[in-house]
Design a protein around this motif. Structure first.
Motif, PDB file in Angstrom:
ATOM      1  N   ILE A 173      -5.299   0.082  -0.511  1.00 12.51           N
ATOM      2  CA  ILE A 173      -5.407  -1.332  -0.895  1.00 12.51           C
ATOM      3  C   ILE A 173      -4.181  -2.103  -0.405  1.00 12.51           C
ATOM      4  O   ILE A 173      -4.300  -3.198   0.149  1.00 12.51           O
ATOM      5  N   ALA A 174      -2.993  -1.524  -0.585  1.00 12.99           N
ATOM      6  CA  ALA A 174      -1.765  -2.186  -0.131  1.00 12.99           C
ATOM      7  C   ALA A 174      -1.793  -2.363   1.390  1.00 12.99           C
ATOM      8  O   ALA A 174      -1.408  -3.426   1.899  1.00 12.99           O
ATOM      9  N   GLN A 175      -2.265  -1.356   2.107  1.00 17.68           N
ATOM     10  CA  GLN A 175      -2.357  -1.447   3.563  1.00 17.68           C
ATOM     11  C   GLN A 175      -3.331  -2.554   3.967  1.00 17.68           C
ATOM     12  O   GLN A 175      -3.041  -3.358   4.856  1.00 17.68           O
ATOM     13  N   LEU A 176      -4.485  -2.616   3.321  1.00 18.26           N
ATOM     14  CA  LEU A 176      -5.477  -3.643   3.650  1.00 18.26           C
ATOM     15  C   LEU A 176      -4.971  -5.047   3.301  1.00 18.26           C
ATOM     16  O   LEU A 176      -5.241  -6.006   4.033  1.00 18.26           O
ATOM     17  N   GLU A 177      -4.239  -5.178   2.189  1.00 16.72           N
ATOM     18  CA  GLU A 177      -3.674  -6.478   1.826  1.00 16.72           C
ATOM     19  C   GLU A 177      -2.650  -6.932   2.865  1.00 16.72           C
ATOM     20  O   GLU A 177      -2.584  -8.115   3.209  1.00 16.72           O
ATOM     21  N   GLU A 178      -1.877  -5.991   3.399  1.00 17.01           N
ATOM     22  CA  GLU A 178      -0.896  -6.323   4.438  1.00 17.01           C
ATOM     23  C   GLU A 178      -1.613  -6.774   5.721  1.00 17.01           C
ATOM     24  O   GLU A 178      -1.223  -7.764   6.345  1.00 17.01           O
ATOM     25  N   GLU A 179      -2.681  -6.069   6.095  1.00 13.00           N
ATOM     26  CA  GLU A 179      -3.459  -6.460   7.274  1.00 13.00           C
ATOM     27  C   GLU A 179      -4.074  -7.840   7.082  1.00 13.00           C
ATOM     28  O   GLU A 179      -4.091  -8.661   8.007  1.00 13.00           O
ATOM     29  N   LEU A 180      -4.581  -8.105   5.876  1.00 12.51           N
ATOM     30  CA  LEU A 180      -5.174  -9.408   5.582  1.00 12.51           C
ATOM     31  C   LEU A 180      -4.131 -10.517   5.706  1.00 12.51           C
ATOM     32  O   LEU A 180      -4.410 -11.580   6.269  1.00 12.51           O
ATOM     33  N   ALA A 181      -2.924 -10.275   5.214  1.00 10.92           N
ATOM     34  CA  ALA A 181      -1.860 -11.269   5.327  1.00 10.92           C
ATOM     35  C   ALA A 181      -1.539 -11.550   6.796  1.00 10.92           C
ATOM     36  O   ALA A 181      -1.335 -12.708   7.183  1.00 10.92           O
TER      37      ALA A 181
END
Length: 151
Positions: free
Chosen positions: A68-76
């Motif tokens: 989830i943290a990785q995906l949130e970083e990609e989204l940002a």
């Protein structure tokens, strides 16, 4: 009973099928666990966090949180790229022209100087764009057809 007959092994979503041609084959397959389709069980719900590798629920939760943290970083990152793009008007105009089929990736987004073309050349461009024109149309009229498609 009517034969051939289909028998199933598994659940309603994932199953194998076999066809039997008589009573003795049917009894043998039923002994192997095959049933009629309407007797198949519903699949068991799958834990959304489980990845099937035997990790404890705490380890699964940590793995899921990392993802989830990785995906949130990609989204940002994607949001930042999008904001930069929408604030770059020339890039937006170029992309719009590209999507309209007037230019291609890597091609200049500036419009050709139609006014320097002959009437025959303009007619050819109009034909290429599928724009109807009349034989008696003046060069200015032909040019106006091109500018109307750009608005």
């Amino acid at each position: 009973m009517e034969y051939p007959k289909a028998l199933y092994l598994g659940d309603t979503e994932h199953h194998n099928v076999t066809f039997v041609k008589d009573y003795s084959e049917e009894e043998a397959q039923r002994g192997n666990g095959y049933v009629d389709f309407y007797d198949l069980l519903e699949p068991e719900p799958v834990n959304a966090i489980s990845n099937g590798d035997g990790l404890s629920s705490n380890q699964n939760l940590e793995t899921a949180n990392d993802r989830i943290a990785q995906l949130e970083e990609e989204l940002a990152d994607f949001k930042g790229t999008h904001i930069a793009f929408i604030n770059d008007v020339p890039a937006m105009k170029s992309r719009i022209l590209e999507l309209q089929g007037d230019t291609y990736v890597g091609q200049s987004s500036e419009l050709p100087d139609y006014s320097s073309m002959t009437s025959d050349q303009i007619r050819a461009v109009l034909d290429g764009k599928g724009i109807k024109w009349l034989a008696r149309d003046s060069k200015d009229t032909l040019l106006s057809y091109l500018t109307k498609t750009k608005e």
